[in-house]
Design a protein around this motif. Structure first.
Motif, short mmCIF file in Angstrom:
data_model
loop_
_atom_site.label_atom_id
_atom_site.label_comp_id
_atom_site.label_asym_id
_atom_site.label_seq_id
_atom_site.Cartn_x
_atom_site.Cartn_y
_atom_site.Cartn_z
N ARG A 286 -5.36 -7.00 -4.70
CA ARG A 286 -4.11 -7.70 -4.46
C ARG A 286 -3.53 -8.25 -5.76
NH1 ARG A 286 0.22 -8.53 -1.07
NH2 ARG A 286 0.73 -10.73 -0.95
N HIS A 287 -4.43 -8.64 -6.69
CA HIS A 287 -3.95 -9.20 -7.95
C HIS A 287 -3.87 -8.16 -9.05
CE1 HIS A 287 -3.91 -13.47 -6.77
NE2 HIS A 287 -4.69 -13.00 -5.84
N SER A 288 -3.62 -6.92 -8.67
CA SER A 288 -3.48 -5.85 -9.66
C SER A 288 -2.09 -5.25 -9.51
CB SER A 288 -4.55 -4.79 -9.41
OG SER A 288 -4.21 -4.03 -8.29
N PRO A 289 -1.64 -4.42 -10.46
CA PRO A 289 -0.27 -3.90 -10.37
C PRO A 289 -0.02 -3.06 -9.13
CG PRO A 289 -1.19 -3.45 -12.52
CD PRO A 289 -2.28 -4.04 -11.72
N ASN A 290 -1.09 -2.55 -8.50
CA ASN A 290 -0.89 -1.65 -7.36
C ASN A 290 -0.88 -2.36 -6.03
OD1 ASN A 290 -0.56 0.74 -8.56
ND2 ASN A 290 -2.70 1.38 -8.43
N CYS A 291 -0.72 -3.68 -6.03
CA CYS A 291 -0.92 -4.44 -4.78
C CYS A 291 0.02 -4.00 -3.66
CB CYS A 291 -0.73 -5.92 -5.03
SG CYS A 291 0.82 -6.30 -5.81
N TRP A 292 1.19 -3.45 -4.02
CA TRP A 292 2.14 -3.04 -2.97
C TRP A 292 1.61 -1.86 -2.17
CZ3 TRP A 292 5.83 0.57 -1.29
CH2 TRP A 292 6.93 0.04 -0.62
N TYR A 293 0.70 -1.09 -2.79
CA TYR A 293 0.28 0.16 -2.18
C TYR A 293 -0.95 0.06 -1.30
CZ TYR A 293 3.62 2.26 -5.29
OH TYR A 293 4.77 2.59 -5.93
N LEU A 294 -1.33 -1.16 -0.90
CA LEU A 294 -2.49 -1.26 0.00
C LEU A 294 -2.14 -0.57 1.31
CD1 LEU A 294 -5.31 -2.49 0.29
CD2 LEU A 294 -4.25 -4.44 1.34
N ARG A 295 -2.98 0.39 1.71
CA ARG A 295 -2.60 1.25 2.84
C ARG A 295 -2.82 0.57 4.17
NH1 ARG A 295 0.07 5.51 0.61
NH2 ARG A 295 -0.62 5.49 -1.54
N ASP A 296 -2.03 1.01 5.19
CA ASP A 296 -2.19 0.44 6.53
C ASP A 296 -3.55 0.73 7.09
OD1 ASP A 296 1.19 1.32 7.47
OD2 ASP A 296 0.34 -0.49 6.56
N TRP A 297 -4.05 1.96 6.80
CA TRP A 297 -5.33 2.29 7.42
C TRP A 297 -6.47 1.51 6.79
CZ3 TRP A 297 -3.17 6.37 4.36
CH2 TRP A 297 -3.89 6.69 3.22
N THR A 298 -6.30 1.10 5.53
CA THR A 298 -7.33 0.26 4.92
C THR A 298 -7.40 -1.08 5.65
OG1 THR A 298 -6.61 1.21 2.86
CG2 THR A 298 -8.18 -0.59 2.73
N ILE A 299 -6.23 -1.67 5.91
CA ILE A 299 -6.20 -2.97 6.59
C ILE A 299 -6.80 -2.83 7.98
CG2 ILE A 299 -4.70 -4.79 7.39
CD1 ILE A 299 -2.76 -4.03 5.23
N HIS A 300 -6.42 -1.75 8.69
CA HIS A 300 -6.94 -1.55 10.05
C HIS A 300 -8.45 -1.39 10.03
CE1 HIS A 300 -6.78 -0.25 14.22
NE2 HIS A 300 -7.60 0.73 13.89
#
Lengths: 423, 219
Positions: free
Chosen positions: A96-110
């Motif tokens: 979350r605290h890296s430049p790619n934080c926007w790209y956290l995938r939905d399936w990862t959260i699920h």
């Protein structure tokens, strides 16, 4: 752990046939098909060693390079024990605290929420959900439903209400199943008559209001009324800014006014809509409390002169934040009380008061509509799982291609260096 | 006879290195806009905020404080500013299209955002960068109020009024026209009371470029 959950599902599946109106701890909402983990477990696996992934991620972070969302999703998918849940939490924080934080995938959260439920780390899931700013966990509707249901199953209505608060902050009350589950959690929590502090009341009122606005029947209107009443109470006590700060609420003053408008709307509507009786009772209580507290405030102002320095400062700060508009609202309180009495008698004479309690009407609604609402959700979910898998495959493909290209370039460079050295 | 200017290569290199280092050590948004709420000072510059802003800073939120707690950082949602709510009766809001968050901030509190502005009901055509993102002035428009905000139809603008030119200027214009074309100007020259051109930095820069193109550089 998965086996015990499965057993509970099976035993409870037998129970759902007898529609027990009593609200014991084993009461649960979603059918076994919904909470079934088979559809999720049966997707194609991508086994990786967690230690290897962890070292890769650490190295990438140390070199200040961005970590790809694929690595994080692989890490979360391959969790196999409780300790690894904690490690995954750390890596989610770092991602979350890296430049790619926007790209956290939905399936990862699920899959993170599913793994937490599987390994009994439900409090961890709730903790990451509450600190969503730091962890970036924004579940979709299906995941929210699963989480609320698991709390309702265990009768832990307080945590279920905190999950509903998160749903409210995301304004994710799109699916009817989410609305039914959240209303059930909120109603049951209110039925336990907890002692609420003002921020908790604000959260409860806000969840009731936002959920009720999407629902168009007796239950929804009752929720709107209760929500507006609670928010009006907070507005009177703390001022309008304390109401809408940090919540998706309208900034206009007069929440009690809006509550009375709901009652008026029901009184003048020609259809079959009613308002639950205990919602009206609760609104009455709120108004009585406010008017009695405002009376005691004005009479007790002289006697508070001997209080300590700190309390005086606090009161002064409160008075500063109470500008003229707030005082105008407080002045309207007796008007509200009289209007409420009129509207209530109007509703009772018009036969628009539903004697069943809010909770009972929510339970009835759940019995009717939940099964119907679940089916389209399930279909949507299966389609979504397929789409996620396709995207996952695409990401893996892209990673392979970039790796091959990088290796090719490295070899070419080596050949060129070797050729240059030979000359 | 002027001595030939010496080629100072090392100084040139040093200048380039200094420029590069300055570029690299630019402060991040989170450092530049950090604020100490007790003393109302920015720790980076040591400057204090204006007094009239103190109440707002204590009560309201920055844009990214709201965006950090939203799915996809609030792309597609509407945001208003409290100052617009007070100043204009018509709805003014930004619709967010793109967000670049400063990931070094502890609470993902800072960054840049782009979106489409709707001022007083008139929606603009293109995406622009949101300005005053770091001001403690922003409010989220809840979904149940979104439709109400978008439905607003602004009144049509009254037609532009025209006014005759001052007499001397009019005479000069007619004379110039006669000299240029040889015929008398058929219609009266009119001055529109509303200027089409917005006088901002881009306009003046374009004017300068045009002048340079038509006139060329001196010598």
């Amino acid at each position: 752990m998965a086996a015990s959950i499965w057993k509970r599902c099976v035993t409870a599946a037998v129970k759902v046939k007898r529609l027990s109106p009593s609200l014991t701890a084993r009461r649960w909402m979603l059918s076994a098909a919904y909470t079934d983990t088979n559809a999720w477990e049966s997707r194609e696996k991508d086994p990786h060693n967690l230690a290897v992934l962890a070292t890769t991620m650490d190295r990438t972070y140390n070199r200040n390079l961005p970590v790809s969302s694929l690595t994080v999703s692989r890490f979360v998918d391959n969790i196999s024990s409780r300790e690894e849940v904690d490690q995954a939490e750390y890596y989610l924080y770092k991602f979350r605290h890296s430049p790619n934080c926007w790209y956290l995938r939905d399936w990862t959260i699920h899959s993170w929420v599913r793994q937490c439920l599987k390994y009994g780390a439900r409090e961890k899931a709730l903790h990451t959900l509450k600190n969503k700013v730091q962890y970036g966990i924004f579940p979709d509707d299906f995941t929210f439903n699963l989480l609320i249901d698991s709390y309702i199953k265990d009768g832990d209505f307080k945590s279920a209400c905190s999950v509903v608060e998160e749903v409210m902050l995301q304004e994710a009350f799109d699916l009817p199943s989410t609305r039914i589950l959240s209303l059930h959690a909120l109603a049951s929590y209110r039925a336990t008559r907890p002692q609420l502090t003002v921020p908790e009341e604000r959260a409860l009122g806000a969840s009731l209001l936002v959920c009720g606005l999407r629902q168009d029947d007796t239950v929804g209107l009752g929720a709107q009324l209760l929500g507006n009443a609670l928010l009006g109470k907070v507005e009177m006590l703390e001022g309008i800014h304390a109401v809408f700060k940090g919540m998706p609420l309208f900034w206009g003053r007069g929440y009690l006014d809006r509550a009375l408008a709901v009652m008026e709307g029901v009184a003048s509507a020609s259809g079959d809509v009613k308002l639950p009786k205990d919602a009206l009772d609760d609104m009455n209580d709120v108004l009585q409390e406010l008017s009695s507290s405002s009376d005691s405030d004005s009479s007790g102002a002289e006697s508070t002169g001997e209080e300590g320095e700190e309390e005086e400062e606090e009161k002064k700060k409160k008075e500063d934040s109470f500008d003229e508009d707030n005082l105008a609202e407080q002045a309207k309180l007796p008007q509200y009380v009289s209007r409420f009495k009129e509207l209530r008698s109007q509703l009772e004479s018009g036969g628009k008061v539903d004697p069943a309690s809010f909770q009972a009407s929510v339970a009835a609604l759940a019995r009717q509509d939940l099964a119907a609402a679940e089916q389209p959700d399930l279909d949507q979910y299966l389609i979504r799982v397929q789409a996620w898998q396709a995207e996952n495959r695409q990401l893996i493909q892209r990673e392979k291609e970039t790796r091959e290209k990088a290796e090719q370039e490295k070899e070419e460079r080596k050949e060129r260096l070797a050729a240059a050295q030979q000359e | 006879m002027v001595k030939k200017k010496r080629l100072r290569l090392i100084a040139e290199m040093a200048r380039k290195i200094r420029a590069y280092r300055e570029l690299k050590s630019r402060p991040r948004d989170s450092q530049k806009y950090a604020l100490d709420y007790e003393s109302m000072k920015r720790p980076f510059t040591g400057k204090m905020l204006p007094v009239l802003a103190w109440q707002d800073v204590r009560r309201e939120n920055r844009l990214f404080s709201l965006l950090a707690g939203m799915r996809l950082f609030g792309v597609g949602r509407l945001f208003t500013r409290k100052s617009w709510l007070e100043d204009h009766a018509e709805p003014c809001y930004w619709q967010i299209t793109k967000v670049k968050v400063d990931y070094t901030a502890e609470n993902m509190d800072h960054g840049k955002a782009w979106g489409i502005l709707t001022l007083k009901g008139k929606t603009e055509a293109e995406v622009k960068e949101l300005d005053k993102v770091m001001y403690h002035d922003w409010r989220l428009v809840p979904k149940h109020m979104e439709q109400q905000m978008k439905d607003f139809q602004p009144l049509p603008e009254p037609p532009v009024r025209y006014v005759p030119f001052p007499p001397l200027l009019r005479a000069m214009m007619l004379a110039q026209h006669k000299k240029a074309t040889g015929s008398i100007m058929a219609e009266e020259p009119n001055l529109p009371l509303k200027r089409d051109v917005l006088l901002n930095k881009d306009y003046f820069r374009k004017q300068e470029q045009e002048m340079q193109r038509t006139q060329g550089t001196p010598v």
